[in-house]
Design a protein around this motif. Structure first.
Motif, short mmCIF file in Angstrom:
data_model
loop_
_atom_site.label_atom_id
_atom_site.label_comp_id
_atom_site.label_asym_id
_atom_site.label_seq_id
_atom_site.Cartn_x
_atom_site.Cartn_y
_atom_site.Cartn_z
N UNK A 76 58.46 44.06 34.69
CA UNK A 76 57.88 45.37 34.37
C UNK A 76 57.91 45.63 32.86
N UNK A 77 59.00 45.21 32.22
CA UNK A 77 59.12 45.38 30.77
C UNK A 77 58.10 44.52 30.04
N UNK A 78 57.92 43.28 30.52
CA UNK A 78 56.93 42.38 29.91
C UNK A 78 55.51 42.95 30.10
N UNK A 79 55.23 43.50 31.27
CA UNK A 79 53.91 44.10 31.55
C UNK A 79 53.66 45.30 30.64
N UNK A 84 51.14 47.49 25.74
CA UNK A 84 51.33 48.06 24.41
C UNK A 84 50.63 47.20 23.35
N UNK A 85 50.81 45.86 23.46
CA UNK A 85 50.20 44.97 22.48
C UNK A 85 48.66 45.00 22.60
N UNK A 86 48.17 45.10 23.84
CA UNK A 86 46.72 45.16 24.07
C UNK A 86 46.14 46.41 23.42
N UNK A 95 41.99 39.76 11.47
CA UNK A 95 42.17 38.74 12.51
C UNK A 95 43.63 38.28 12.61
N UNK A 96 44.32 38.27 11.48
CA UNK A 96 45.72 37.81 11.48
C UNK A 96 46.58 38.70 12.38
N UNK A 97 46.40 40.03 12.28
CA UNK A 97 47.15 40.96 13.12
C UNK A 97 46.74 40.80 14.58
N UNK A 98 45.41 40.59 14.79
CA UNK A 98 44.90 40.42 16.17
C UNK A 98 45.50 39.16 16.81
N UNK A 99 45.50 38.07 16.04
CA UNK A 99 46.04 36.80 16.56
C UNK A 99 47.55 36.89 16.82
N UNK A 100 48.22 37.62 15.95
CA UNK A 100 49.67 37.80 16.12
C UNK A 100 49.97 38.55 17.42
N UNK A 101 49.17 39.62 17.66
CA UNK A 101 49.36 40.39 18.90
C UNK A 101 48.97 39.57 20.13
N UNK A 102 47.94 38.72 19.96
CA UNK A 102 47.51 37.85 21.06
C UNK A 102 48.64 36.89 21.45
N UNK A 103 49.31 36.34 20.43
CA UNK A 103 50.45 35.45 20.69
C UNK A 103 51.57 36.18 21.42
N UNK A 106 50.52 36.52 24.99
CA UNK A 106 50.67 35.23 25.67
C UNK A 106 52.14 34.93 25.97
N UNK A 107 52.99 35.26 25.01
CA UNK A 107 54.43 35.04 25.20
C UNK A 107 54.95 35.88 26.38
N UNK A 108 54.53 37.14 26.42
CA UNK A 108 54.96 38.03 27.51
C UNK A 108 54.44 37.51 28.86
N UNK A 109 53.22 36.99 28.86
CA UNK A 109 52.64 36.45 30.11
C UNK A 109 53.43 35.22 30.58
N UNK A 110 53.82 34.37 29.59
CA UNK A 110 54.64 33.20 29.94
C UNK A 110 55.99 33.62 30.51
N UNK A 111 56.57 34.67 29.93
CA UNK A 111 57.84 35.19 30.41
C UNK A 111 57.71 35.73 31.84
#
Length: 259
Positions: A76-79, A84-86, A95-103, A106-111
């Motif tokens: 639930x915390x990861x979701x 929040x990041x979305x 783009x740098x900030x966008x890519x950072x948030x995308x990572x 992705x990290x939260x999804x992996x978790x």
């Protein structure tokens, strides 16, 4: 009764043979119980072990269920973090900030995937432990029932023989007190070294009881004279003549019949 110092050799032989008859009767009583006391003790240990194992499995279940709850809370915390990041991605300046948030997303999804995999494994572990708990409960019930029956069997035998064994044990101590320490030590040593516990035996058909070895005639005469303690050279047992043995057997039978 006379003190040890006042005993003649014949009195010593009679006391020894009486002690043997008493101890043999105690042996018979204990043989009736056989391995029951040990069986009961082993079953008690087994039941205790199964009960402990069962409690441990139950605690393991609680622990795993707590871990599953913790993983679900983490998901639930990861979701929430993904959400929040979305949202933050909508307001990025480059783009740098966008890519950072995308990572981060992705990290939260992996978790989340890892947590879901762990929850699946823990649920499988719960099912396995539930099966083990079920079989352990069944085994515990069987062993507990078996233990109950064995205890009842032992208690029945004990109630029938305890009074007699207590009486005979006291008599055994009384007769031991009549025998000098050296002779008593020899008697006990011989008893331990032979399977049937017979340390004092009578002469039967020219041989020591339970033995095929003939006692020489001269030795038989010496045994019958009751002037010294004589042992069988083959078995080491203390020997008494048949007449003395018969007299003491009758005396002990009268004693046993009063119990």
């Amino acid at each position: 009764m006379a003190t040890t110092k006042e005993l003649s050799v014949e009195d010593k032989l009679r006391a020894l043979y009486d002690l043997q008859l008493i101890d043999s009767r105690i042996d018979e009583i204990r043989n009736v119980r056989g391995e029951l006391p040990l069986e009961v003790e082993d079953l008690e240990d087994e039941v205790a072990g199964l009960s402990t194992r069962l409690e441990k499995f139950k605690l393991d279940l609680v622990s795993i269920e707590d871990q599953i709850k913790a993983k679900k809370n983490a998901i639930e915390e990861h979701q929430a973090a993904i959400k929040r990041y979305t949202e933050q991605q909508k307001n990025v300046r480059n783009n740098r900030e966008f890519n950072s948030l995308t990572k981060e997303v992705e990290f939260q999804e992996l978790e989340i995937q890892l947590a879901e995999k762990q929850i699946k494994e823990m649920k499988a572990s719960i099912e396995h432990k539930k099966e083990v708990i079920s079989s352990s409960k069944e085994k515990l019930e069987q062993k507990s029932t078996h233990l109950k029956h064995k205890k009842a069997e032992l208690n029945d035998i004990m109630s029938e023989t305890q009074k007699e064994e207590t009486f005979l044990t006291e008599k055994s101590s009384e007769y031991e007190a009549l025998i000098e320490e050296r002779l008593l030590a020899a008697y006990k040593r011989i008893r331990k070294s032979v399977i049937n516990g017979l340390a004092v035996v009578s002469i039967e058909r020219g041989a020591s009881a339970g033995s095929f070895f003939t006692i020489p005639p001269q030795t038989q005469v010496e045994i019958a004279a009751r002037k010294k303690i004589i042992t069988d050279e083959h078995s080491g047992r203390i020997l008494v003549d048949a007449a003395l043995a018969d007299e003491e057997k009758e005396k002990m039978q009268n004693l046993f019949s009063k119990i």
